[in-house]
Enzyme design. Structure first.
Site, PDB file in Angstrom:
ATOM      1  N   ARG A   1     -10.556  49.581 -16.057  1.00  0.00           N
ATOM      2  CA  ARG A   1     -10.853  48.710 -14.917  1.00  0.00           C
ATOM      3  C   ARG A   1     -11.640  47.465 -15.297  1.00  0.00           C
ATOM      4  NH1 ARG A   1     -13.508  53.307 -11.443  1.00  0.00           N
ATOM      5  NH2 ARG A   1     -13.918  53.940 -13.593  1.00  0.00           N
TER       6      ARG A   1
ATOM      7  N   CYS B   1     -17.513  49.322 -15.660  1.00  0.00           N
ATOM      8  CA  CYS B   1     -16.835  50.537 -15.208  1.00  0.00           C
ATOM      9  C   CYS B   1     -17.355  51.699 -16.039  1.00  0.00           C
ATOM     10  CB  CYS B   1     -15.309  50.402 -15.242  1.00  0.00           C
ATOM     11  SG  CYS B   1     -14.551  50.456 -16.863  1.00  0.00           S
TER      12      CYS B   1
ATOM     13  N   ASP C   1     -10.631  55.124 -10.593  1.00  0.00           N
ATOM     14  CA  ASP C   1     -10.247  55.166 -11.994  1.00  0.00           C
ATOM     15  C   ASP C   1      -8.800  55.641 -12.127  1.00  0.00           C
ATOM     16  OD1 ASP C   1     -10.143  55.378 -14.754  1.00  0.00           O
ATOM     17  OD2 ASP C   1     -12.016  56.509 -14.908  1.00  0.00           O
TER      18      ASP C   1
END
Length: 159
Positions: free
Chosen positions: A14, A8, A126
């Site tokens: 994440r 990520c 996000d």
């Protein structure tokens, strides 16, 4: 031992959630031949950052108790050996897929977004700065995609 690398932006939300949940899924299946790693490819990725508190809170709701010191972020641009050592790379967004794909070390390695690998289109957004509900939704999306992709992941890594 095969390695899947989850990517990520900064490796604090994440990819950390995906890393912890995938390890748990593999453990539940008794898979001992797959190593899980994670890293960040964005301009804010830094080595040594702790996992986000919100990510740790929503993982705890899933029974995953990730200590503040259990994982530290990794800047993949500074650690190309992690990319070289990956047998499968899964990014959270198309932009991250392109960024990691631009590294010479990615050459020839299977590279997908997580949703793409699960048979879908789109990014996993996000949740930074959006509160626990956004983190829960993100966690649930990652878990859903990992569940859909798990059999394919195991087949890909056994080849």
């Amino acid at each position: 031992m095969k390695t899947v690398l989850l990517v990520c932006h900064a490796n604090t939300c994440r990819s950390v959630m995906a890393h912890a949940m995938l390890e748990r899924m593999l453990d539940a299946r008794g898979v001992r031949t797959v190593r899980v790693g994670s890293g960040g490819i964005g301009n804010t990725a830094r080595d040594g950052m702790i996992p986000s508190l919100d990510a740790r809170i929503v993982l705890r709701e899933e029974g995953i108790h990730l200590a503040e010191t259990a994982m530290a972020s990794t800047d993949l641009r500074r650690h190309p050996e992690l990319v070289t050592g990956a047998d499968l790379i899964l990014a959270m967004t198309e932009n991250q897929k392109r960024a990691i794909g631009a590294l010479a070390e990615t050459d020839g390695r299977p590279l997908f977004t997580l949703r793409e690998f699960a048979g879908e289109a789109g990014d996993i957004g996000d949740p930074v700065g959006q509160g626990e509900d956004a983190y829960r939704a993100c966690r649930d999306e990652i878990k859903r995609c990992l569940t859909l992709a798990l059999d394919r992941l195991l087949v890909t890594l056994s080849a």
